[in-house]
Every structure is written in C-alpha cells, then in structure tokens.
Design an enzyme around this catalytic site. Structure first.
Site, PDB file in Angstrom:
ATOM      1  N   HIS A 158       0.971  -1.280  -0.074  1.00  0.00           N
ATOM      2  CA  HIS A 158      -0.051  -0.130   0.027  1.00  0.00           C
ATOM      3  C   HIS A 158       0.858   1.178  -0.192  1.00  0.00           C
ATOM      4  O   HIS A 158       2.001   1.214   0.360  1.00  0.00           O
ATOM      5  CB  HIS A 158      -1.079  -0.010   1.134  1.00  0.00           C
ATOM      6  N   LYS A 162      -0.725   4.930   4.775  1.00  0.00           N
ATOM      7  CA  LYS A 162      -1.446   3.857   5.357  1.00  0.00           C
ATOM      8  C   LYS A 162      -1.133   3.744   6.659  1.00  0.00           C
ATOM      9  O   LYS A 162       0.294   3.468   6.836  1.00  0.00           O
ATOM     10  CB  LYS A 162      -1.628   2.436   4.628  1.00  0.00           C
TER      11      LYS A 162
HETATM   12  N1  LIG Z   1     -12.725  -1.447   2.779  1.00  0.00           N
HETATM   13  C1  LIG Z   1     -12.123  -0.654   1.504  1.00  0.00           C
HETATM   14  O1  LIG Z   1     -12.512  -1.035   0.621  1.00  0.00           O
HETATM   15  C2  LIG Z   1     -11.306   0.282   2.070  1.00  0.00           C
HETATM   16  C3  LIG Z   1     -10.813   0.754   3.044  1.00  0.00           C
HETATM   17  N2  LIG Z   1     -10.036   1.931   3.181  1.00  0.00           N
HETATM   18  C4  LIG Z   1      -9.850   2.245   4.684  1.00  0.00           C
HETATM   19  O2  LIG Z   1     -10.557   3.404   4.850  1.00  0.00           O
HETATM   20  C5  LIG Z   1      -9.922   4.374   5.835  1.00  0.00           C
HETATM   21  C6  LIG Z   1      -9.617   5.644   5.199  1.00  0.00           C
HETATM   22  O3  LIG Z   1      -8.655   5.446   4.234  1.00  0.00           O
HETATM   23  P1  LIG Z   1      -8.131   7.045   3.385  1.00  0.00           P
HETATM   24  O4  LIG Z   1      -9.097   7.541   3.004  1.00  0.00           O
HETATM   25  O5  LIG Z   1      -6.997   6.396   2.619  1.00  0.00           O
HETATM   26  O6  LIG Z   1      -7.594   7.696   4.688  1.00  0.00           O
HETATM   27  P2  LIG Z   1      -7.606   9.159   4.947  1.00  0.00           P
HETATM   28  O7  LIG Z   1      -6.592   9.494   6.121  1.00  0.00           O
HETATM   29  O8  LIG Z   1      -7.312  10.003   3.461  1.00  0.00           O
HETATM   30  O9  LIG Z   1      -8.866   9.671   5.274  1.00  0.00           O
HETATM   31  C7  LIG Z   1      -9.652   9.643   6.541  1.00  0.00           C
HETATM   32  C8  LIG Z   1     -10.543  10.600   6.965  1.00  0.00           C
HETATM   33  O10 LIG Z   1     -11.239  10.530   7.884  1.00  0.00           O
HETATM   34  C9  LIG Z   1     -11.230  11.667   8.674  1.00  0.00           C
HETATM   35  N3  LIG Z   1     -11.566  11.526  10.073  1.00  0.00           N
HETATM   36  C10 LIG Z   1     -10.799  10.770  10.939  1.00  0.00           C
HETATM   37  N4  LIG Z   1     -11.598  11.144  12.357  1.00  0.00           N
HETATM   38  C11 LIG Z   1     -12.288  11.722  12.180  1.00  0.00           C
HETATM   39  C12 LIG Z   1     -13.766  12.062  12.727  1.00  0.00           C
HETATM   40  N5  LIG Z   1     -13.693  11.866  13.808  1.00  0.00           N
HETATM   41  N6  LIG Z   1     -14.872  12.494  12.163  1.00  0.00           N
HETATM   42  C13 LIG Z   1     -14.509  12.988  10.711  1.00  0.00           C
HETATM   43  N7  LIG Z   1     -13.525  12.648  10.115  1.00  0.00           N
HETATM   44  C14 LIG Z   1     -12.756  11.932  10.840  1.00  0.00           C
HETATM   45  C15 LIG Z   1      -9.770  12.228   8.546  1.00  0.00           C
HETATM   46  O11 LIG Z   1      -9.388  13.217   9.001  1.00  0.00           O
HETATM   47  P3  LIG Z   1      -8.142  13.917   9.384  1.00  0.00           P
HETATM   48  O12 LIG Z   1      -7.011  14.072   8.335  1.00  0.00           O
HETATM   49  O13 LIG Z   1      -8.197  15.234   9.887  1.00  0.00           O
HETATM   50  O14 LIG Z   1      -7.536  12.701  10.416  1.00  0.00           O
HETATM   51  C16 LIG Z   1      -9.787  11.808   7.060  1.00  0.00           C
HETATM   52  O15 LIG Z   1     -10.218  12.896   6.200  1.00  0.00           O
HETATM   53  C17 LIG Z   1      -8.806   3.473   6.268  1.00  0.00           C
HETATM   54  O16 LIG Z   1      -8.954   2.679   7.273  1.00  0.00           O
HETATM   55  C18 LIG Z   1      -8.447   2.582   5.036  1.00  0.00           C
HETATM   56  O17 LIG Z   1      -7.795   1.204   5.469  1.00  0.00           O
HETATM   57  C19 LIG Z   1      -9.586   2.476   2.221  1.00  0.00           C
HETATM   58  C20 LIG Z   1      -9.606   2.048   0.991  1.00  0.00           C
HETATM   59  C21 LIG Z   1     -10.641   1.038   0.802  1.00  0.00           C
HETATM   60  O1  LIG Z   2      -5.621   2.138   3.129  1.00  0.00           O
HETATM   61  C1  LIG Z   2      -6.029   1.850   1.850  1.00  0.00           C
HETATM   62  O2  LIG Z   2      -5.587   2.550   1.009  1.00  0.00           O
HETATM   63  C2  LIG Z   2      -6.756   0.514   1.750  1.00  0.00           C
HETATM   64  N1  LIG Z   2      -7.397  -0.220   2.720  1.00  0.00           N
HETATM   65  C3  LIG Z   2      -7.889  -1.525   2.609  1.00  0.00           C
HETATM   66  C4  LIG Z   2      -7.240  -2.568   3.545  1.00  0.00           C
HETATM   67  O3  LIG Z   2      -6.866  -2.133   4.572  1.00  0.00           O
HETATM   68  O4  LIG Z   2      -7.204  -3.396   2.948  1.00  0.00           O
HETATM   69  C5  LIG Z   2      -8.260  -1.460   1.223  1.00  0.00           C
HETATM   70  C6  LIG Z   2      -7.284  -1.134   0.141  1.00  0.00           C
HETATM   71  O5  LIG Z   2      -6.534  -2.062   0.082  1.00  0.00           O
HETATM   72  C7  LIG Z   2      -6.831   0.272   0.300  1.00  0.00           C
END
Ligand SMILES: NC(=O)C1=CN([C@@H]2O[C@H](COP(=O)(O)OP(=O)(O)OC[C@H]3O[C@@H](n4cnc5c(N)ncnc54)[C@H](OP(=O)(O)O)[C@@H]3O)[C@@H](O)[C@H]2O)C=CC1
Ligand SMILES: O=C(O)C1=N[C@H](C(=O)O)C[C@H](O)C1
Length: 272
Positions: A158, A162
C-alpha cells in the site's frame, strides 16, 4: 428526486471520502445529503464541491455527526476506528444503514460494532471491491483443496500514508484461507517476522506488508510447496472500485433487518 436515499460521507476530505463523494454525486440512485469531517477541520462550513476544487454542489461540510446522521438513510464511513465506533453508536440510535470501510479494528472494537448491529444494518468489509471479495472465495477453495505441504503467505502493498498493517484485505484473505483449512486464524497467524525467528511452522499463515509511494492496494496469496507455487493476486489501480462497492452496499442495506453483513452478502458470493 427527493425519494432517493440520502447518504452522508464521513471523512469527506480523505482519499476515500473524496472518491465516495464523487461516486454518490454521480449516481442516479442516491443523493449526497451530508459531508462530515472532524471538529475544527478547515473544510467545516465550506461547500464540499468547492472545497474539493470544483463547482458548488450545495452540500456544506459539517463537524456535527449527530445532526447530519439524523437526516440520513445511510452513512458511508471510511475513516479511523475511533471515529467509526462513534458513528456506529449514532447510526444505531438513528436506525440508519452504516457502511464501514474503515480498517484497523481490534477485537474490543469489533464487539462494539456487533452491539451496534443489533439495532441497525452494518455492512463492513476490509475491501469493498468485487475482485477482492471474489479472491477471498477462491482463496478459501484453494486452501481447502491443499494440505499443509503448501505454506500460505499473504503479501500486501500500500501507499506510504497507510497507518494499519496487515491491511484489512490481507486479514480477510487470511480468514478465508484459515476457514478453508478448518482452523482459527488467531491460532496460526505469523505476523511481523524479524531477527532469529526460527523455521517456519507448518500450517501457519504468514503476513508481510510493503509501504511505499502511491500504491493503491496489492494483495498476493501464495501457496508454496516443494517444487511448485500457486499465487492468487489482486491489484487495485483506482479507488473508484472501493467507492462503487460501498455505494452498492449502501443501496443493498436499505430495508434489511438489523445485523452485521459483509460484501459477500451484498454481492451474493456466498455458498448455498
Ligand atoms: N474497505 C475498503 O474497501 C477500503 C478501506 N479503506 C480504509 O478506509 C480508511 C480511510 O482511508 P483513506 O481515505 O485512505 O484515509 P485518509 O486518512 O485519507 O482519510 C480518512 C479521513 O477520515 C477523517 N477522520 C478521522 N477522524 C474523523 C472524525 N472523528 N470525524 C470525521 N472525520 C474523521 C480524516 O480526517 P483527518 O485527516 O483530519 O484525520 C480523513 O479526512 C482506512 O482505514 C483504510 O484502510 C481504504 C480504501 C478501501
Ligand atoms: O488504506 C488503504 O488505502 C486501503 N485499505 C484497505 C485495506 O486495509 O485493505 C483496502 C485497500 O487495500 C486500500
């Protein structure tokens, strides 16, 4: 138009938050009615479209989860474990579908999500893409067909932002392999090898994590035996696959009985 289900995106400024906002905006089957960020976030009070660098869309970013979740039919949440637990409580109180993509939960967190799912629909998956969910089914079948002469190793890669490892996807694949073998993953999981580790234990499932650059997400499930090796691989090149899956889960969850569901349920990939 107003009959379309109203969706709130949490973590709206994040990598997935932005992708989800665009995906819901573009959908003829749902309405984006709210965008949530953490208290004090610079986007709070701004129009989400302009905050993302585009045209105004009429959705103001808020830091008040209670108010915005009360107006929604679905919350799509890709944030962080502590935030997701807070939103799960609010979604359960409001009887709103909660689609959870967040990863990195511990066992105590998962128990809290189970409790919330007694009151509302929760659809949670460490990976919402069709391809990875299909890969979990393939992994289970291959693991069931092979004996412990085949060592199972899961390698994931990743981007360098992450924060959790192994990835949620790697853990899903590990669970699928363990299920195929008829064992509990917690009893056979090898994580974080370093130093004089001793020889690999027969029957264990190993995890390795690579972090670098802008890698969206890559997962290999390796079945390695003497003289031959099978590699099942998924490569994500565009976060749109996760957002599309999340929107599909959101629409699927509407009108269901409260409970915990996953993408295997949503995609109808389970065995009968
Ligand atoms: N299940 C799936 O298919 C996938 C899962 N994921 C998962 O999704 C999650 C997010 O990934 P990603 O978008 O890359 O991460 P980012 O860090 O880019 O985004 C997370 C966002 O959540 C915000 N956030 C954190 N705490 C709060 C809160 N209390 N209230 C509101 N907003 C909040 C963060 O704000 P701030 O920056 O201010 O902390 C940030 O804007 C991870 O756990 C990742 O592993 C990602 C891709 C696919
Ligand atoms: O954090 C990410 O970017 C992603 N998180 C998910 C994971 O923890 O598997 C899904 C995807 O791989 C991207």
């Amino acid at each position: 138009m107003t009959d379309l289900p109203g969706i709130v995106i949490t973590g709206a400024s994040g990598r997935m938050g932005r992708m989800l906002a665009r995906t819901v905006q573009d959908s003829p089957r749902a309405r984006l009615i709210g965008a949530l960020e953490r208290p004090g976030h610079p986007w709070t009070g701004q129009d989400l479209g302009t905050a993302m660098g585009g045209a105004e869309i009429g959705v103001t970013v808020t830091d008040d989860p209670l108010e915005v979740i009360a107006r929604a039919q679905v919350v799509i949440d890709f944030t962080a474990p502590a935030a997701t637990l807070e939103f799960a409580t609010l979604a359960a109180q409001a009887r709103v579908v909660h689609v959870i993509g967040t990863t990195g939960f511990n066992a105590a967190d998962l128990k809290k999500l189970e409790a919330a799912a007694r009151h509302a629909v929760i659809v949670r998956a460490g990976n919402m893409s069709l391809g990875v969910n299909l890969l979990t089914q393939l992994t289970k079948r291959v693991a069931a067909a092979l004996d412990e002469d085949f060592d199972i190793e899961i390698v994931e890669a990743h981007h360098n932002q992450k924060v959790d490892a192994p990835s949620g996807t790697a853990l899903m694949l590990g669970e699928a392999a363990a299920e195929g073998r008829g064992v509990a993953l917690e009893n056979v999981s090898d994580r974080g090898r370093d130093g004089i580790t001793g020889k690999r234990e027969r029957g264990h499932i190993g995890f390795s994590a690579i972090r670098g650059g802008d890698i969206v997400g890559e997962h290999d499930v390796i079945f390695a035996a003497a003289g031959e090796r099978i590699v099942l691989r998924h490569i994500a090149t565009d976060r749109a696959i996760f957002a599309r899956g999340a929107l599909r889960a959101a629409l699927w969850g509407l009108g269901r009985k409260p409970g915990s569901y996953d993408m295997i349920d949503v995609l109808g990939l389970g065995e009968n």
